[in-house]
Design an enzyme around this catalytic site. Sequence first.
Site, PDB file in Angstrom:
ATOM      1  N   THR A  57       6.677   4.412   9.370  1.00  0.00           N
ATOM      2  CA  THR A  57       7.472   5.280   9.225  1.00  0.00           C
ATOM      3  C   THR A  57       7.984   5.276   7.642  1.00  0.00           C
ATOM      4  O   THR A  57       7.506   4.556   6.682  1.00  0.00           O
ATOM      5  CB  THR A  57       9.062   4.969   9.990  1.00  0.00           C
ATOM      6  OG1 THR A  57       9.736   4.064   9.284  1.00  0.00           O
ATOM      7  CG2 THR A  57       8.493   4.647  11.402  1.00  0.00           C
ATOM      8  N   CYS A  58       9.082   6.003   7.206  1.00  0.00           N
ATOM      9  CA  CYS A  58       9.528   6.166   5.924  1.00  0.00           C
ATOM     10  C   CYS A  58      10.023   4.879   5.625  1.00  0.00           C
ATOM     11  O   CYS A  58      10.409   4.316   4.437  1.00  0.00           O
ATOM     12  CB  CYS A  58      10.496   7.546   5.472  1.00  0.00           C
ATOM     13  SG  CYS A  58      11.813   7.306   6.662  1.00  0.00           S
ATOM     14  N   SER A 113      17.178   0.145  10.522  1.00  0.00           N
ATOM     15  CA  SER A 113      16.855   1.256   9.843  1.00  0.00           C
ATOM     16  C   SER A 113      17.578   1.139   8.420  1.00  0.00           C
ATOM     17  O   SER A 113      18.866   0.633   8.348  1.00  0.00           O
ATOM     18  CB  SER A 113      17.189   2.346  10.767  1.00  0.00           C
ATOM     19  OG  SER A 113      16.492   2.568  11.732  1.00  0.00           O
ATOM     20  N   GLU A 120      16.182   8.041  15.391  1.00  0.00           N
ATOM     21  CA  GLU A 120      14.694   9.020  15.090  1.00  0.00           C
ATOM     22  C   GLU A 120      13.723   7.575  15.464  1.00  0.00           C
ATOM     23  O   GLU A 120      12.597   7.926  15.822  1.00  0.00           O
ATOM     24  CB  GLU A 120      14.608   9.571  13.995  1.00  0.00           C
ATOM     25  CG  GLU A 120      15.378  10.759  13.847  1.00  0.00           C
ATOM     26  CD  GLU A 120      15.218  11.397  12.386  1.00  0.00           C
ATOM     27  OE1 GLU A 120      14.654  10.765  11.534  1.00  0.00           O
ATOM     28  OE2 GLU A 120      15.981  12.619  12.242  1.00  0.00           O
ATOM     29  N   GLN A 124       9.404   7.302  17.113  1.00  0.00           N
ATOM     30  CA  GLN A 124       8.334   6.919  16.345  1.00  0.00           C
ATOM     31  C   GLN A 124       7.570   5.809  16.901  1.00  0.00           C
ATOM     32  O   GLN A 124       6.742   5.659  16.991  1.00  0.00           O
ATOM     33  CB  GLN A 124       8.869   6.768  15.079  1.00  0.00           C
ATOM     34  CG  GLN A 124       9.354   7.960  14.178  1.00  0.00           C
ATOM     35  CD  GLN A 124      10.223   7.595  12.954  1.00  0.00           C
ATOM     36  OE1 GLN A 124      10.825   6.577  13.002  1.00  0.00           O
ATOM     37  NE2 GLN A 124       9.912   8.528  11.808  1.00  0.00           N
ATOM     38  N   ILE A 194       6.199  19.958  10.019  1.00  0.00           N
ATOM     39  CA  ILE A 194       6.933  19.872  11.047  1.00  0.00           C
ATOM     40  C   ILE A 194       6.451  18.737  12.236  1.00  0.00           C
ATOM     41  O   ILE A 194       6.425  19.307  13.468  1.00  0.00           O
ATOM     42  CB  ILE A 194       7.244  21.327  11.647  1.00  0.00           C
ATOM     43  CG1 ILE A 194       5.684  22.092  12.262  1.00  0.00           C
ATOM     44  CG2 ILE A 194       7.734  22.278  10.887  1.00  0.00           C
ATOM     45  CD1 ILE A 194       5.985  23.230  13.014  1.00  0.00           C
ATOM     46  N   LYS A 196       7.516  15.050  13.494  1.00  0.00           N
ATOM     47  CA  LYS A 196       8.892  14.372  14.366  1.00  0.00           C
ATOM     48  C   LYS A 196      10.129  14.695  13.077  1.00  0.00           C
ATOM     49  O   LYS A 196      11.002  15.306  13.561  1.00  0.00           O
ATOM     50  CB  LYS A 196       8.795  12.911  14.780  1.00  0.00           C
ATOM     51  CG  LYS A 196       9.976  12.302  15.355  1.00  0.00           C
ATOM     52  CD  LYS A 196      10.171  12.803  16.744  1.00  0.00           C
ATOM     53  CE  LYS A 196      11.490  12.245  17.526  1.00  0.00           C
ATOM     54  NZ  LYS A 196      11.758  12.904  18.819  1.00  0.00           N
ATOM     55  N   ILE A 197       9.769  14.102  12.151  1.00  0.00           N
ATOM     56  CA  ILE A 197      11.087  14.283  11.041  1.00  0.00           C
ATOM     57  C   ILE A 197      11.275  15.614  10.511  1.00  0.00           C
ATOM     58  O   ILE A 197      12.207  16.355  10.592  1.00  0.00           O
ATOM     59  CB  ILE A 197      10.653  13.321   9.898  1.00  0.00           C
ATOM     60  CG1 ILE A 197      10.376  11.911  10.479  1.00  0.00           C
ATOM     61  CG2 ILE A 197      11.606  13.570   8.580  1.00  0.00           C
ATOM     62  CD1 ILE A 197      11.737  11.481  10.759  1.00  0.00           C
TER      63      ILE A 197
END
Length: 416
Positions: A57-58, A113, A120, A124, A194, A196-197
């Site tokens: 993830t980010c 997170s 979110e 993921q 477009i 999930k995020i």
Amino acid sequence: MVADKQQNISGFFIVGINYKKTDASVRGQFAINNIQYANILSIAPSFGLSEFFILSTCNRTEIYGFADNACQLVEVLCSQTEGDIEMFKKLCYVKQGSEAIQHIFEVGAGLESQILGDYEIIGQLKLAVKFSKESGFIGAFTERLVNSVIQSTKVIKNKTALSGGTVSVSFAAVQYIKKNVSKIADKNILLLGIGKIGRNTCKNLVDYLNTKRITLINRTEEKARELASELGLQSASMDDLSSYVQSSDIILVATNSNEPIILKSHLENFGDKLIIDLSIPYNVEKEAQELSNVTLINVDQLSKLKDETLQKRVAEIPAAKAIIAEHKEEFLEWSHMRKNVPFIKAVKQKLHDMHNCELYLSSYSSYTSNTTSLNPVNVQAIQKVIKNMAVKMRQQHQPGCSYIEAINDFITTHRN
């Protein structure tokens, strides 16, 4: 393909990097997209791996799974990353056994997170496991563990305010726009990507900015058209990206390309622009921030935003950890009892063998005139004995004694 076997919890590892020790530019070198993930799954057996998944993830890139040692997981992961293995080893953390299990529970809850309580992450996590399961790399242990994590996060969400309010990376982007852009209704907004995020960001834009001057562009055009139609927005083709970048005042990027999609050349001499890059690795060329007409914000900068909602979430951490402790204990008990399954099956088979044994039947006949066939009543008797034995094993952890007691219970049941 995962074999149907018992996994020793001490062989379960998590290896990864996250925002705590690395910035977004470094994390981008170890981000895993779907193509890289598929490549890793295809070569995993050659690294001795059969049960694992990757969460990218980010905020983090982590690999969870069973291995003889953590190096196996590091090697297979870094075989497909832009960053080299030596850099990863210097920056990564390794957790094993119970500590690794605690970590995945806390990740799922949003305790790990960058924006505390970001809900979110659980979506993921589900997608990461689904991707691995489709290729046969999720076994009974991992599936049960992830399901326990999902159940834990549901309880935390319902019984605490850890994920209360509307704070997430996608919401933080909208919050930044509200605080820093005037006359938003007059601005042209472009959302690129477009997934999930991206979808969450799009809905937040509509809900909180009170504007429909939003154009969606996605590599799969049909998905962009569908979401645009659903929300009353516009969509465009990726082929027209350059012209829409030039005509937009606010650009949000939520793609997962390995290379920048928006370049410095797209932006030069085309008016003031606010660009928010939600991608890891960055999908906006680094040199774009050199332009005087461009304000470029990334996920690490967004995550530094603080508000009252986040402060309230901090107070919910003890309650969330207490819920995690309950679900973790249940999972560990299940894992421990799985070790007894072969023993329980063996005892059950022995009871069936005893009932069909001529020597036992001749002895048994002196106490009863019942038929000697294994009728439903006798099957139920065996099931009852096995159930009682499992309960005692859970409480006393004495398989040998349980075996003897099961035999005695079965004989006593027949004699009564």
